[in-house]
Design an enzyme around this catalytic site. Structure first.
Site, PDB file in Angstrom:
ATOM      1  N   PRO A  11      -8.414   2.585  -2.055  1.00 17.82           N
ATOM      2  CA  PRO A  11      -7.719   3.386  -1.043  1.00 17.82           C
ATOM      3  C   PRO A  11      -6.754   2.587  -0.166  1.00 17.82           C
ATOM      4  O   PRO A  11      -7.040   1.458   0.228  1.00 17.82           O
ATOM      5  CB  PRO A  11      -8.864   3.962  -0.199  1.00 17.82           C
ATOM      6  CG  PRO A  11     -10.049   3.128  -0.506  1.00 17.82           C
ATOM      7  CD  PRO A  11      -9.872   2.632  -1.905  1.00 17.82           C
ATOM      8  N   ASN A  12      -5.637   3.249   0.125  1.00 16.55           N
ATOM      9  CA  ASN A  12      -4.576   2.766   1.028  1.00 16.55           C
ATOM     10  C   ASN A  12      -3.687   1.692   0.413  1.00 16.55           C
ATOM     11  O   ASN A  12      -2.677   1.317   1.019  1.00 16.55           O
ATOM     12  CB  ASN A  12      -5.147   2.280   2.378  1.00 16.55           C
ATOM     13  CG  ASN A  12      -5.798   3.410   3.144  1.00 16.55           C
ATOM     14  OD1 ASN A  12      -5.176   4.446   3.345  1.00 16.55           O
ATOM     15  ND2 ASN A  12      -7.029   3.235   3.541  1.00 16.55           N
ATOM     16  N   ARG A  19       3.617  -1.209   5.388  1.00 15.78           N
ATOM     17  CA  ARG A  19       2.923  -1.435   6.667  1.00 15.78           C
ATOM     18  C   ARG A  19       2.112  -2.733   6.583  1.00 15.78           C
ATOM     19  O   ARG A  19       1.751  -3.163   5.488  1.00 15.78           O
ATOM     20  CB  ARG A  19       1.941  -0.293   6.952  1.00 15.78           C
ATOM     21  CG  ARG A  19       2.630   0.970   7.404  1.00 15.78           C
ATOM     22  CD  ARG A  19       1.612   2.062   7.701  1.00 15.78           C
ATOM     23  NE  ARG A  19       2.240   3.250   8.252  1.00 15.78           N
ATOM     24  CZ  ARG A  19       2.963   4.100   7.555  1.00 15.78           C
ATOM     25  NH1 ARG A  19       3.176   3.884   6.272  1.00 15.78           N
ATOM     26  NH2 ARG A  19       3.511   5.164   8.131  1.00 15.78           N
ATOM     27  N   TYR A  24      -1.036  -7.991   4.422  1.00 19.59           N
ATOM     28  CA  TYR A  24      -1.093  -7.674   2.995  1.00 19.59           C
ATOM     29  C   TYR A  24       0.165  -8.046   2.216  1.00 19.59           C
ATOM     30  O   TYR A  24       0.234  -7.804   1.012  1.00 19.59           O
ATOM     31  CB  TYR A  24      -1.393  -6.179   2.816  1.00 19.59           C
ATOM     32  CG  TYR A  24      -2.730  -5.785   3.389  1.00 19.59           C
ATOM     33  CD1 TYR A  24      -3.902  -6.359   2.904  1.00 19.59           C
ATOM     34  CD2 TYR A  24      -2.829  -4.866   4.436  1.00 19.59           C
ATOM     35  CE1 TYR A  24      -5.136  -6.026   3.437  1.00 19.59           C
ATOM     36  CE2 TYR A  24      -4.062  -4.513   4.970  1.00 19.59           C
ATOM     37  CZ  TYR A  24      -5.210  -5.104   4.469  1.00 19.59           C
ATOM     38  OH  TYR A  24      -6.432  -4.780   4.993  1.00 19.59           O
ATOM     39  N   ASN A  76      -9.345  -4.152  -7.287  1.00 22.28           N
ATOM     40  CA  ASN A  76      -9.319  -4.328  -5.829  1.00 22.28           C
ATOM     41  C   ASN A  76      -9.903  -3.048  -5.245  1.00 22.28           C
ATOM     42  O   ASN A  76      -9.198  -2.044  -5.120  1.00 22.28           O
ATOM     43  CB  ASN A  76      -7.902  -4.570  -5.297  1.00 22.28           C
ATOM     44  CG  ASN A  76      -7.919  -4.862  -3.802  1.00 22.28           C
ATOM     45  OD1 ASN A  76      -8.921  -4.607  -3.121  1.00 22.28           O
ATOM     46  ND2 ASN A  76      -6.807  -5.381  -3.279  1.00 22.28           N
ATOM     47  N   ALA A  79     -11.184  -0.827   0.810  1.00 22.27           N
ATOM     48  CA  ALA A  79     -12.289  -0.600   1.763  1.00 22.27           C
ATOM     49  C   ALA A  79     -13.600  -0.286   1.050  1.00 22.27           C
ATOM     50  O   ALA A  79     -14.692  -0.561   1.588  1.00 22.27           O
ATOM     51  CB  ALA A  79     -11.925   0.530   2.718  1.00 22.27           C
ATOM     52  N   GLU A 100     -12.794  -9.330  -9.206  1.00 25.26           N
ATOM     53  CA  GLU A 100     -12.579  -8.676  -7.910  1.00 25.26           C
ATOM     54  C   GLU A 100     -11.412  -9.381  -7.227  1.00 25.26           C
ATOM     55  O   GLU A 100     -11.450 -10.600  -7.037  1.00 25.26           O
ATOM     56  CB  GLU A 100     -13.864  -8.788  -7.079  1.00 25.26           C
ATOM     57  CG  GLU A 100     -13.753  -8.210  -5.684  1.00 25.26           C
ATOM     58  CD  GLU A 100     -15.051  -8.413  -4.888  1.00 25.26           C
ATOM     59  OE1 GLU A 100     -16.108  -8.736  -5.481  1.00 25.26           O
ATOM     60  OE2 GLU A 100     -14.986  -8.271  -3.646  1.00 25.26           O
ATOM     61  N   HIS A 102      -8.710  -9.538  -3.946  1.00 31.91           N
ATOM     62  CA  HIS A 102      -8.301  -9.107  -2.602  1.00 31.91           C
ATOM     63  C   HIS A 102      -7.023  -9.833  -2.220  1.00 31.91           C
ATOM     64  O   HIS A 102      -6.923 -11.055  -2.405  1.00 31.91           O
ATOM     65  CB  HIS A 102      -9.384  -9.419  -1.562  1.00 31.91           C
ATOM     66  CG  HIS A 102     -10.657  -8.687  -1.833  1.00 31.91           C
ATOM     67  ND1 HIS A 102     -10.790  -7.334  -1.628  1.00 31.91           N
ATOM     68  CD2 HIS A 102     -11.835  -9.114  -2.345  1.00 31.91           C
ATOM     69  CE1 HIS A 102     -11.997  -6.961  -1.991  1.00 31.91           C
ATOM     70  NE2 HIS A 102     -12.656  -8.023  -2.432  1.00 31.91           N
ATOM     71  N   ARG A 109     -11.471 -12.725   8.184  1.00 32.52           N
ATOM     72  CA  ARG A 109     -11.236 -11.502   8.950  1.00 32.52           C
ATOM     73  C   ARG A 109     -12.537 -11.018   9.613  1.00 32.52           C
ATOM     74  O   ARG A 109     -13.420 -11.822   9.881  1.00 32.52           O
ATOM     75  CB  ARG A 109     -10.622 -10.458   8.011  1.00 32.52           C
ATOM     76  CG  ARG A 109      -9.313 -10.956   7.377  1.00 32.52           C
ATOM     77  CD  ARG A 109      -8.687  -9.911   6.494  1.00 32.52           C
ATOM     78  NE  ARG A 109      -8.288  -8.740   7.267  1.00 32.52           N
ATOM     79  CZ  ARG A 109      -7.905  -7.587   6.704  1.00 32.52           C
ATOM     80  NH1 ARG A 109      -7.879  -7.456   5.381  1.00 32.52           N
ATOM     81  NH2 ARG A 109      -7.553  -6.568   7.471  1.00 32.52           N
TER      82      ARG A 109
HETATM   83  O1  CA2 Z   1      -7.388  -7.801   1.064  1.00 31.27           O
HETATM   84  C1  CA2 Z   1      -7.574  -6.838   0.321  1.00 31.27           C
HETATM   85  O2  CA2 Z   1      -7.000  -6.685  -0.755  1.00 31.27           O
HETATM   86  C2  CA2 Z   1      -8.522  -5.711   0.776  1.00 31.27           C
HETATM   87  O3  CA2 Z   1      -9.222  -5.248  -0.379  1.00 31.27           O
HETATM   88  C3  CA2 Z   1      -7.629  -4.635   1.348  1.00 31.27           C
HETATM   89  C4  CA2 Z   1      -8.398  -3.473   1.964  1.00 31.27           C
HETATM   90  C5  CA2 Z   1      -9.450  -3.976   2.936  1.00 31.27           C
HETATM   91  O4  CA2 Z   1     -10.243  -2.892   3.386  1.00 31.27           O
HETATM   92  C6  CA2 Z   1     -10.350  -5.028   2.305  1.00 31.27           C
HETATM   93  O5  CA2 Z   1     -11.256  -5.489   3.288  1.00 31.27           O
HETATM   94  C7  CA2 Z   1      -9.535  -6.192   1.782  1.00 31.27           C
HETATM   95  C8  CA2 Z   1      -7.444  -2.529   2.713  1.00 31.27           C
HETATM   96  C9  CA2 Z   1      -6.320  -1.998   1.893  1.00 31.27           C
HETATM   97  C10 CA2 Z   1      -5.352  -1.312   2.809  1.00 31.27           C
HETATM   98  O6  CA2 Z   1      -4.055  -1.520   2.309  1.00 31.27           O
HETATM   99  C11 CA2 Z   1      -3.010  -1.376   3.167  1.00 31.27           C
HETATM  100  C12 CA2 Z   1      -1.791  -1.810   2.713  1.00 31.27           C
HETATM  101  C13 CA2 Z   1      -0.696  -1.725   3.501  1.00 31.27           C
HETATM  102  C14 CA2 Z   1      -0.802  -1.191   4.769  1.00 31.27           C
HETATM  103  C15 CA2 Z   1      -2.030  -0.751   5.234  1.00 31.27           C
HETATM  104  C16 CA2 Z   1      -3.132  -0.831   4.426  1.00 31.27           C
END
Ligand code: CA2
Length: 151
Positions: A11-12, A19, A24, A76, A79, A100, A102, A109
């Site tokens: 997700p996201n 953003r 990221y 990946n 969340a 996996e 990230h 973090r």
């Molecule tokens: O670092 C990573 O790849 C994560 O899997 C990203 C997740 C986070 O919950 C994990 O702890 C680590 C969040 C992905 C959200 O992606 C976004 C990308 C651009 C803007 C906002 C969110």
């Protein structure tokens, strides 16, 4: 027939490049997927990429891998890394090797990001290398699949 590798984004991650670039990076998900397809072509493997914001859709995709010839997974879970027993159980059920990935270094973090429902099942974990992490994971998967001695 080239070995098939599935790439799953949680997700996201569809928001990448729009953003929070400080966390990221500025590479879009479309760019990451295209770079993986290009690298797969060079390496002699095939990649199928999918992103979903829905836990059940990701579980359905993993279950389908048992029948569609997928040999390796780059995951990946975003969340869902820190919450999803359902997605973990699906990966355990299909028993496919996975990496996996990230983008961010989850150990630098918030404390809750240090818990993963996947790391103990994964062949490898890559965290903090940004978009490059996916390419590294693909090279690792291709090496595992194409190096006879390891098969
Ligand atoms: O670092 C990573 O790849 C994560 O899997 C990203 C997740 C986070 O919950 C994990 O702890 C680590 C969040 C992905 C959200 O992606 C976004 C990308 C651009 C803007 C906002 C969110």
């Amino acid at each position: 027939m080239k070995p098939r590798i599935a790439v799953l984004h949680g997700p996201n991650l569809n928001l990448l490049g729009t953003r929070e670039p400080a966390v990221y990076g500025s590479t879009t998900l479309a760019r990451i997927d295209q770079d993986l397809r290009d690298l797969a072509e060079q390496l002699g493997v095939q990649v199928d990429c999918m992103q979903s914001n829905h836990e059940g859709a990701l579980v359905d995709r993993v279950q389908a891998m048992a029948q569609d010839g997928t040999r390796f997974v780059l995951l990946n879970p975003a969340a869902y890394t820190h919450t999803s027993v359902a997605l973990r159980d699906a990966l355990a059920a299909v028993a496919l090797p996975f990496v996996e990935v990230h983008l961010s270094n989850v150990y630098r973090r918030e404390a809750f990001r240090r818990t993963s429902y996947f790391s103990d099942l994964a062949e490898a974990v890559i965290s903090g290398c940004g978009a490059l992490g996916y390419s590294l994971a693909l090279r690792f998967a291709a090496d595992r699949l194409l190096t006879k001695a390891q098969n």
